[in-house]
Design a protein around this motif. Structure first.
Motif, mmCIF file in Angstrom:
data_model
loop_
_atom_site.group_PDB
_atom_site.id
_atom_site.type_symbol
_atom_site.label_atom_id
_atom_site.label_comp_id
_atom_site.label_asym_id
_atom_site.label_seq_id
_atom_site.Cartn_x
_atom_site.Cartn_y
_atom_site.Cartn_z
ATOM 1 N N UNK A 93 0.857 -1.189 0.000
ATOM 2 C CA UNK A 93 0.000 0.000 0.000
ATOM 3 C C UNK A 93 0.895 1.241 0.000
ATOM 4 N N UNK A 94 0.645 2.174 -0.947
ATOM 5 C CA UNK A 94 1.500 3.366 -1.045
ATOM 6 C C UNK A 94 0.711 4.538 -1.613
ATOM 7 N N UNK A 95 1.011 5.729 -1.110
ATOM 8 C CA UNK A 95 0.484 6.957 -1.694
ATOM 9 C C UNK A 95 1.370 7.386 -2.848
ATOM 10 N N UNK A 96 0.728 8.053 -3.824
ATOM 11 C CA UNK A 96 1.554 8.699 -4.849
ATOM 12 C C UNK A 96 2.185 9.931 -4.206
ATOM 13 N N UNK A 97 3.133 10.538 -4.891
ATOM 14 C CA UNK A 97 3.804 11.701 -4.318
ATOM 15 C C UNK A 97 2.774 12.797 -4.048
ATOM 16 N N UNK A 98 2.838 13.371 -2.884
ATOM 17 C CA UNK A 98 1.879 14.396 -2.505
ATOM 18 C C UNK A 98 0.572 13.832 -1.984
ATOM 19 N N UNK A 99 0.596 12.548 -1.691
ATOM 20 C CA UNK A 99 -0.599 11.878 -1.136
ATOM 21 C C UNK A 99 -1.850 12.068 -1.997
ATOM 22 N N UNK A 100 -1.654 12.073 -3.297
ATOM 23 C CA UNK A 100 -2.795 12.333 -4.192
ATOM 24 C C UNK A 100 -3.643 11.082 -4.416
ATOM 25 N N UNK A 101 -2.980 9.981 -4.701
ATOM 26 C CA UNK A 101 -3.707 8.753 -5.040
ATOM 27 C C UNK A 101 -3.130 7.611 -4.213
ATOM 28 N N UNK A 102 -4.008 6.781 -3.703
ATOM 29 C CA UNK A 102 -3.562 5.625 -2.928
ATOM 30 C C UNK A 102 -3.603 4.393 -3.826
ATOM 31 N N UNK A 103 -2.533 3.617 -3.808
ATOM 32 C CA UNK A 103 -2.512 2.369 -4.563
ATOM 33 C C UNK A 103 -2.412 1.220 -3.578
ATOM 34 N N UNK A 104 -3.253 0.200 -3.772
ATOM 35 C CA UNK A 104 -3.260 -0.945 -2.858
ATOM 36 C C UNK A 104 -3.171 -2.216 -3.696
ATOM 37 N N UNK A 105 -2.240 -3.051 -3.368
ATOM 38 C CA UNK A 105 -2.155 -4.329 -4.064
ATOM 39 C C UNK A 105 -2.697 -5.420 -3.148
ATOM 40 N N UNK A 106 -3.695 -6.133 -3.653
ATOM 41 C CA UNK A 106 -4.274 -7.182 -2.826
ATOM 42 C C UNK A 106 -4.104 -8.556 -3.480
ATOM 43 N N UNK A 107 -3.915 -8.546 -4.821
ATOM 44 C CA UNK A 107 -3.756 -9.833 -5.513
ATOM 45 C C UNK A 107 -2.460 -9.794 -6.300
ATOM 46 N N UNK A 154 2.421 -9.750 -10.248
ATOM 47 C CA UNK A 154 2.966 -8.452 -9.842
ATOM 48 C C UNK A 154 3.823 -8.644 -8.584
ATOM 49 N N UNK A 155 5.110 -8.224 -8.665
ATOM 50 C CA UNK A 155 5.996 -8.316 -7.498
ATOM 51 C C UNK A 155 5.807 -7.091 -6.596
ATOM 52 N N UNK A 156 5.417 -6.001 -7.233
ATOM 53 C CA UNK A 156 5.223 -4.784 -6.460
ATOM 54 C C UNK A 156 5.036 -3.616 -7.405
ATOM 55 N N UNK A 157 4.910 -2.424 -6.814
ATOM 56 C CA UNK A 157 4.753 -1.241 -7.657
ATOM 57 C C UNK A 157 5.457 -0.059 -6.998
ATOM 58 N N UNK A 158 5.778 0.938 -7.796
ATOM 59 C CA UNK A 158 6.403 2.151 -7.269
ATOM 60 C C UNK A 158 5.784 3.366 -7.936
ATOM 61 N N UNK A 159 5.485 4.375 -7.156
ATOM 62 C CA UNK A 159 5.054 5.656 -7.694
ATOM 63 C C UNK A 159 6.305 6.430 -8.107
ATOM 64 N N UNK A 160 6.313 6.979 -9.337
ATOM 65 C CA UNK A 160 7.462 7.796 -9.725
ATOM 66 C C UNK A 160 7.104 9.283 -9.754
ATOM 67 N N UNK A 161 5.824 9.603 -9.654
ATOM 68 C CA UNK A 161 5.398 10.996 -9.504
ATOM 69 C C UNK A 161 4.023 10.957 -8.861
ATOM 70 N N UNK A 162 3.302 12.071 -8.885
ATOM 71 C CA UNK A 162 1.993 12.069 -8.234
ATOM 72 C C UNK A 162 0.962 11.278 -9.039
ATOM 73 N N UNK A 163 1.219 11.046 -10.347
ATOM 74 C CA UNK A 163 0.245 10.318 -11.163
ATOM 75 C C UNK A 163 0.875 9.232 -12.021
ATOM 76 N N UNK A 164 2.154 8.938 -11.786
ATOM 77 C CA UNK A 164 2.785 7.902 -12.600
ATOM 78 C C UNK A 164 3.228 6.741 -11.710
ATOM 79 N N UNK A 165 2.981 5.543 -12.226
ATOM 80 C CA UNK A 165 3.254 4.369 -11.400
ATOM 81 C C UNK A 165 3.890 3.280 -12.259
#
Lengths: 696, 467
Positions: free
Chosen positions: A109-123, A152-163
């Motif tokens: 579970x991670x916020x994008x930069x600036x806490x704009x969007x929350x991304x949650x991986x459950x599967x 999916x091994x994981x994800x990373x936010x690289x900006x407020x709207x890019x993942x």
């Protein structure tokens, strides 16, 4: 958690751990304890956990804890989010709390930069998104990974709207469109991935590929673009026996050190190689060009290690001895032609003992604070400077304390090299300077000279950068060079005013040192400034003069001035004039100085007139061709005060002749206000002595 | 007929104290030193008595400034009272022109040739030099009475008087100045730094002086003490050591010290061979600040190439061989490096300033404030004598102008037309004096003035020197 954090790693060689004890313990923090040095720094511990940690609810079966390296936030997810998610960060002190539907176990579970969007991986196949932007759709939306059969091994936010999704078969780079509640694939790349690592500071993702896992492929992300950097291979300590994954992500870290990205590889001790212990190998990863092995940090011990990078220092924690060592790659090492081998800078020390504050309003009984177990096996270390105790629910940033270093690094030159690279170094450096000038730890002059040279080297570098910046700006070339930035003045820039205020003026005022030493120190500082071609400020000269005068060392002062060691200036010349009554030659020195300045002709005339040297003043002004514009009244006043009639006559006649030459008439104009002098002249020499107008 | 010039010579030199033998019949007790010693006792007493009488007599006319010299046809006597009641007298025979008339020699004494100021200064320097190595007369009396003082005077002046060379004394003896080595700020600061570090490492060093090419760069001593020490170094000690230096690195001293090949440092005073455990570490003693703190010091002079350092240490701490070895090992290598730095920097500066194509002016410059002296008239000093490169008559004109200057406080300028196209110009501005000798055919006063202005503009543009 999405993936195991790189915690303390096991040593590869099973038997080696037993021998590790010998490498560490010595010192171990006890050594300095006996010193009466105030309670702040226990035993010269140069590492400390931050005073205000992030406290979170510790992990338990209903509460899952996650850490996001990009935003440095801890997520406490209770019952899959149904009973609440609390997000706390080191930087943002106000926790974010919210609830979300329990749709299964959260993996990441991670916020994008600036806490704009929350991304949650459950599967393993998809990531869910939830907008936190005010006035935007509040419903969750989902993105499945594009690659079929990939996990999916994981994800990373690289900006407020890019993942970026990292799957076992490659990476997928998405743009999130929160308004539309959908994602747009920007780019993807197929590649077999064992594990990945993200460095948010530099927006680089590192992928472990190949069967052994030691070929690393970096990708760089910037505003919608993804670029593949050249891949490189980590040299494994011994040829692996089987084709199985041989490079663990626990032994790899990424960090920016002195503005450059490095991949740090913890190479464990192997019995086949003749190394004396584990080492950290640094691979420099440039944005362009290939990755190169550049530094080796010798740990001289074996066992479990963890890495942090604080203030451009590589810190290696050793669990067996419960101590840490630090390395500075800017300090001189042993260069073998391709890599530089470094030993640790300071003796191993434990992190400063830490008391866990007894929190909560319930503790009215004022319990004693509990000492925190340092180097605990439940500690998890993140880059660059994060230490988390999952069992106690604390997140700290690690800090380097500079004051204890002062007593641990005996070599003052090396100490300065070390301190000058640190962010918060100014006051420590100034206190080192003060310390080396006074008993009981007074340094020798050659040590003092070395320290001054190091400080001024840094000072000069800044002055030069500043100067060339100003030049570019003034010549208007700055528009063609958008990358041009005003040089940053770091704390390592210790200028003359700093030295004067905090060190030299205090030192000379204390008067505890023999005056010979005091003068030698001041001259050494001036020598060093000159060596780096830095213009010496007037107040330093004043300090030298003051000290010399106090000890009646006028002949010394005279010699310094004779060799122009104290550079010419009007204030200095005036200071010398003021010394004339106690040291008569100061008059000559002052006049010489004014003469050399060539902008102080008025002052020279004033000085001469004040000494009734009216003729000399007149000869001087005539010599430089200024005699047509001087005030007759001023000279006549001075001549009259000299009470020398012949002198008055000469001066009066000179101005009559000037009047004749300039205006065709020897008499003075009313504007010159010389009536009283004309009267006086007539009185003494008679009316007939006045010059007659010449007529042609 | 043939003419022969006979130079002025020292006739006699004596020191007396009238208070030591005030009673009649005890006059001999007044005499502390008499040269030549062979002179018969009664004549000594007579001469001393005459001086005493002259001084007494003239005192009635000028109580504060007693007579300084007595002019006679054949000689001139100079009086100096350096310490209360201690009188020094120097009698110089006037130069003579020997003519032959009818085959018989005829002597013509040149009464007006000698300059009072020059020889008075020589006499004063005799005392200063004595004091530098022996302390004051009074101190000797306190140490061991007349006997000790007599011994010291005898020991010192017996040798010193032989080095006087009265025939070549001139204006420079009046100034007794110091030639400073021109140097850029950075190199100067390096030398400062070197001196300070040496004084720290050799912590018994009280004062240091630094010279290069026989010119002073730094003095830790006060000006007056440095002035006489400088004279000793440049006219006596350094010239004596010229020869081994010219012989180069293979001089005997060096050959005996194979361990020291990394530097060229050597002692000019003190031990000759540091490897010989029997070697004597004896240094000359000097006395400084005799007016107040009265300090007795050992003088260590150490030299590497053209750089010489004087380390002065308290006389109560005799320097051991171990100390000398330490000094050699610390100072030697650093001074060698520094000496070549100075040499290099000096050559660079010379090229930049274009000093090589300096106009060939003959001049003497002196600044009373810092005793800085510069002469393009004099040759390099040799052990025996410093030679002027111009005719003695011109030197005498310089001396006369100097005497004129010393009579008034004001700035002055004197231009003299001398024989055979020579012009002599003297300028005094505040505490500075400049003497120029020009030799140009058919020039007038204005042109001479212009030439001197040119000289001032090139040589003295960084000081306040009124044109």
């Amino acid at each position: 958690m999405g993936r195991e954090p790189p915690g303390p790693a096991e040593d590869e060689a099973p038997g080696a751990a037993a021998g590790a004890g010998a490498a560490g313990r010595e010192g171990g923090g006890e050594e300095g304890e006996g010193r009466a040095r105030g309670g702040a720094e226990a035993g010269g511990c140069y590492l400390a956990l931050c005073a205000r940690p992030v406290h979170f609810e510790k992990a338990n079966p209903v509460n899952c804890v996650f850490f996001d390296e990009a935003n440095k936030q801890v997520f406490a997810v209770r019952s899959g989010g149904a009973t609440g998610v609390v997000v706390k960060g080191l930087e943002d002190r106000n926790p974010i709390s919210f609830r979300m539907e329990d749709k299964g176990e959260v993996k990441c579970i991670k916020f994008s930069l600036g806490n704009k969007i929350l991304a949650v991986q459950r599967t393993l196949k998809s990531v869910d998104f939830l907008n936190f932007i005010p006035d935007s759709p509040q419903l969750e939306y989902t993105q499945e990974c594009k690659t079929k059969n990939a996990n999916i091994l994981g994800f990373c936010w690289t900006s407020s709207t890019e993942i970026v999704f990292i799957t076992d078969q490659g990476i997928e780079f998405y743009q999130v469109l929160p308004e539309k509640r959908s994602l747009k694939l920007l780019k993807n790349q197929s590649i077999n991935v064992n594990w990945y690592m993200y460095c948010p500071e530099s927006s680089v993702i590192l992928l472990s590929t190949t069967v052994l896992g030691n070929v690393l492929q970096p990708f760089y992300f910037k505003s919608g673009t993804m670029s593949k950097l050249s891949k490189f291979e980590i040299e494994l300590p011994a040829a692996p026996k089987s084709s199985k994954l041989s490079l663990s992500e626990r032994d790899i870290a990424m960090a920016t050190i002195y503005g450059q990205l490095y991949v740090l590889y913890l190479r464990h001790h192997s019995r086949t190689s003749n190394s004396t212990g584990a080492e950290v190998v640094l691979y420099h990863l440039p944005r362009e060009g290939s990755c190169k092995k550049t530094h080796i940090l010798k740990l001289n011990r074996t066992g479990k290690f963890a890495l942090n990078v604080v203030d451009n220092l590589v810190i290696v924690h050793h669990q067996d001895t419960e101590t840490s060592v630090i390395f500075d790659i800017k300090l001189k090492g042993e260069f073998d032609g391709s890599t530089t081998i470094h030993q640790f800078v300071l003796p191993p020390r434990s992190i400063q003992p830490y008391q866990i504050p007894v929190a909560g309003p319930a503790s009215v009984t004022s319990q004693a604070p509990v000492p925190c177990k340092l180097y605990s096996s439940s500690w998890i270390v993140f880059q660059p400077d994060i230490i988390i105790s999952a069992s106690e629910g604390y997140l700290w940033s690690l800090q380097v304390k500079l004051e204890p270093v002062v007593n641990l690094l005996v070599d003052k030159g090396k100490l300065m090299d070390f301190l000058l690279q640190r962010k918060e170094c100014k006051m420590v450096i100034l206190s080192v300077c003060s310390q080396m000038l006074s008993e009981p730890e007074r340094g020798s002059l050659s040590v003092i000279a070395t320290v001054f040279d190091k400080l001024n080297h840094e000072y000069k570098k800044y002055l030069e950068a500043e100067q060339s910046y100003t030049m570019v700006v003034e010549t208007g070339l700055s528009r063609s060079n958008p990358l041009l930035k005003r040089p940053v003045r770091t704390q390592a820039v210790i200028d003359q005013s700093d030295m004067y205020t905090h060190v030299l003026s205090v030192f000379t005022e204390k008067k505890e040192a023999p005056h010979k030493f005091t003068i030698a120190v001041l001259m050494e500082y001036i020598r060093s400034l000159n060596q780096f071609q830095i213009a010496v400020q007037h107040y330093l000269y004043e300090l030298v003069i003051k000290t010399l005068v106090q000890h009646n060392l006028f002949y010394m002062l005279h010699q310094f001035l004779q060799y122009h060691v104290l550079s010419d200036s009007k204030p200095l010349a005036c200071l010398l004039l003021s010394l004339e009554s106690i040291y008569p030659p100061a008059h000559q020195l002052s006049l010489d100085m004014l003469k050399r300045l060539s902008t102080a002709n008025d002052e020279i005339v004033e000085v001469l007139l004040s000494k009734h040297q009216v003729l000399a003043a007149l000869r001087f002004i005539r010599g430089i061709g200024g005699h047509d514009s001087i005030s007759a009244r001023k000279f006549l006043d001075a001549a009259k005060q000299a009470e020398d009639e012949m002198l008055f006559y000469t001066i009066f006649r000179f101005f009559e002749q000037r009047n004749q030459r300039l205006r065709g008439n020897p008499s003075f104009t009313p504007g010159e206000h010389c009536e009283e002098h004309v009267t006086f002249f007539k009185q003494v020499f008679g009316e007939q002595a006045l010059m007659k107008p010449t007529t042609f | 007929g043939q003419e022969k010039q006979l130079a002025p010579t020292l006739l006699s030199f004596f020191i007396y104290n009238p208070k030591l033998g005030p009673k009649e019949g005890e006059e001999e007790k007044k005499i502390l030193f008499y040269h030549p010693n062979e002179v018969e006792k009664n004549e000594k007493i007579r001469n001393v008595g005459l001086c005493e009488a002259i001084v007494q007599f003239t005192r009635t006319f000028s109580p504060t400034k007693p007579a300084k010299s007595l002019h006679t046809q054949k000689n001139r006597q100079f009086f100096h009272e350096p310490e209360e009641n201690f009188w020094m007298v120097m009698v110089v025979r006037n130069p003579i022109i020997e003519k032959h008339k009818d085959g018989k020699p005829v002597y013509e004494y040149q009464e007006e040739e000698l300059l009072d100021k020059v020889y008075s200064s020589v006499l004063q320097q005799c005392y200063s030099m004595y004091k530098l190595f022996n302390g004051t007369f009074l101190r000797a009396m306190e140490d061991g009475g007349v006997k000790v003082l007599k011994e010291r005077l005898e020991k010192f002046f017996h040798r010193y008087l032989q080095t006087l060379h009265l025939q070549s004394c001139d204006l420079l003896d009046v100034f007794c100045g110091i030639s400073f080595f021109p140097l850029d700020k950075m190199t100067y600061l390096k030398i400062q730094s070197f001196i300070n570090r040496m004084e720290e490492s050799l912590n018994i060093v009280k004062y240091t002086a630094f010279l290069y090419n026989d010119q002073l760069i730094w003095s830790g001593l006060e000006q007056d003490d440095m002035r006489i020490l400088y004279k000793y170094l440049t006219t006596s000690l350094f010239p004596r050591h010229m020869e081994p230096e010219l012989a180069g690195r293979d001089s005997p001293i060096r050959a005996e010290m194979p361990g020291n090949l990394q530097h060229y440092g050597r002692f000019l005073t003190g031990p000759l061979n540091l490897n010989d455990p029997e070697t004597k570490c004896r240094f000359p003693k000097i006395f400084v600040n005799t007016d107040d703190t009265y300090e007795e010091l050992h003088l260590i002079v150490y030299k590497a190439m053209s750089a010489a350092v004087c380390f002065m240490i308290d006389a109560s701490i005799p320097p051991t061989l171990e100390f000398c070895r330490k000094l050699d090992s610390i100072v030697g290598p650093q001074l060698t490096v520094l000496a070549s730095d100075i040499c290099e920097q000096y050559n660079i500066n010379k090229r930049i300033s274009g000093a090589e194509k300096e106009p060939q002016f003959k001049f003497i410059y002196f600044n009373h404030m810092n005793l800085a002296e510069k002469s393009t008239i004099h040759m390099r000093k040799t052990p025996s004598v410093s030679l002027a490169s111009v005719h003695p008559d011109l030197m005498k004109i310089l001396g006369d102008i100097n005497s004129d200057f010393s009579r008034v406080d004001e700035d002055e300028e004197i231009i003299v037309k001398a024989m055979s196209d020579y012009w002599v110009v003297g300028k005094k501005s505040d505490q500075r004096e400049l003497y120029v000798i020009l030799n140009q055919k058919n020039v007038n006063l204005i042109e001479v003035n212009e030439e001197v202005k040119k000289l001032c503009a090139t040589q003295f543009n960084n000081i306040f020197f009124l044109d």
